[in-house]
Design a protein around this motif. Structure first.
Motif, PDB file in Angstrom:
ATOM      1  N   GLU A   1      52.062  67.094  48.429  1.00 10.81           N
ATOM      2  CA  GLU A   1      50.786  67.478  49.028  1.00 10.81           C
ATOM      3  C   GLU A   1      49.902  66.261  49.209  1.00 10.81           C
ATOM      4  OE1 GLU A   1      48.725  70.877  47.494  1.00 10.81           O
ATOM      5  OE2 GLU A   1      50.594  71.995  47.241  1.00 10.81           O
TER       6      GLU A   1
ATOM      7  N   ARG B   1      51.294  69.947  53.154  1.00  6.25           N
ATOM      8  CA  ARG B   1      52.464  69.831  52.279  1.00  6.25           C
ATOM      9  C   ARG B   1      53.638  69.344  53.121  1.00  6.25           C
ATOM     10  NH1 ARG B   1      53.671  75.167  50.206  1.00  6.25           N
ATOM     11  NH2 ARG B   1      52.038  74.764  48.699  1.00  6.25           N
TER      12      ARG B   1
ATOM     13  N   GLU C   1      53.458  71.532  56.448  1.00  6.37           N
ATOM     14  CA  GLU C   1      52.762  72.815  56.388  1.00  6.37           C
ATOM     15  C   GLU C   1      51.275  72.571  56.176  1.00  6.37           C
ATOM     16  OE1 GLU C   1      55.076  76.030  54.007  1.00  6.37           O
ATOM     17  OE2 GLU C   1      55.508  74.076  53.083  1.00  6.37           O
ATOM     18  N   LYS C   2      50.460  73.132  57.051  1.00  7.59           N
ATOM     19  CA  LYS C   2      49.014  73.138  56.834  1.00  7.59           C
ATOM     20  C   LYS C   2      48.728  74.279  55.864  1.00  7.59           C
ATOM     21  CE  LYS C   2      47.702  71.518  61.430  1.00  7.59           C
ATOM     22  NZ  LYS C   2      46.855  71.861  62.594  1.00  7.59           N
ATOM     23  N   MET C   3      48.056  73.954  54.780  1.00  2.94           N
ATOM     24  CA  MET C   3      47.906  74.900  53.679  1.00  2.94           C
ATOM     25  C   MET C   3      46.758  75.899  53.864  1.00  2.94           C
ATOM     26  SD  MET C   3      50.319  73.750  51.801  1.00  2.94           S
ATOM     27  CE  MET C   3      49.974  74.598  50.291  1.00  2.94           C
ATOM     28  N   ASN C   4      45.725  75.515  54.598  1.00  2.00           N
ATOM     29  CA  ASN C   4      44.495  76.306  54.591  1.00  2.00           C
ATOM     30  C   ASN C   4      44.034  76.776  55.962  1.00  2.00           C
ATOM     31  OD1 ASN C   4      43.861  73.969  52.171  1.00  2.00           O
ATOM     32  ND2 ASN C   4      43.900  76.130  51.650  1.00  2.00           N
TER      33      ASN C   4
ATOM     34  N   THR D   1      50.890  79.792  55.704  1.00  2.00           N
ATOM     35  CA  THR D   1      50.809  78.388  56.087  1.00  2.00           C
ATOM     36  C   THR D   1      51.321  78.270  57.518  1.00  2.00           C
ATOM     37  OG1 THR D   1      53.036  77.891  55.263  1.00  2.00           O
ATOM     38  CG2 THR D   1      51.211  77.588  53.716  1.00  2.00           C
TER      39      THR D   1
ATOM     40  N   GLY E   1      53.427  75.576  59.983  1.00  2.00           N
ATOM     41  CA  GLY E   1      54.233  74.380  59.821  1.00  2.00           C
ATOM     42  C   GLY E   1      55.038  73.970  61.030  1.00  2.00           C
TER      43      GLY E   1
END
Length: 116
Positions: A12, A30, A98-101, A107, A109
């Protein structure tokens, strides 16, 4: 020639990534990297000098994340794949971001596979 898969999973970082106004600020991303690595012979001495040291991938991803950022996840995963393929023993690489938010329930990705 023996082949091994070296994995750096779930790293991350906080970086600029995206095209939308709300993505102007750095966000959590991530990254996971799978590298198929070929050696001229099976490692026998249990020494890091015989194999790929994955520290260069982690350090490289941190350098990339500290840079200006990317508009697209596709560009990001290509940059990480190029980093990995800089080692001639890496035969192929798969990189996932992966975009987490972005969404509260998922997510978002992207993944690329590159082969020599």
């Amino acid at each position: 020639m023996p082949e091994y898969t070296t994995i750096l999973d779930g790293l991350e970082v906080t970086m600029r990534l995206g095209i939308h106004p709300h993505e102007a600020a750095p966000q959590r991303v991530r990254l996971s990297v799978w590298m198929t690595v070929s050696y001229s012979r099976q490692p026998s001495g249990d020494r890091i000098e015989e194999v790929l040291d994955y520290d260069f991938v982690r350090a490289g991803v941190h350098r990339i994340a500290a840079g200006e950022g990317f508009a697209l996840q596709e560009t990001l995963v290509d940059a990480v794949a190029s980093l990995c393929l800089g080692d001639p023993r890496v035969r192929s690489v798969r990189v996932r971001s992966e975009k987490m938010n972005i969404y509260p329930d998922a997510t978002v990705g992207c993944e690329v596979v590159r082969t020599r």
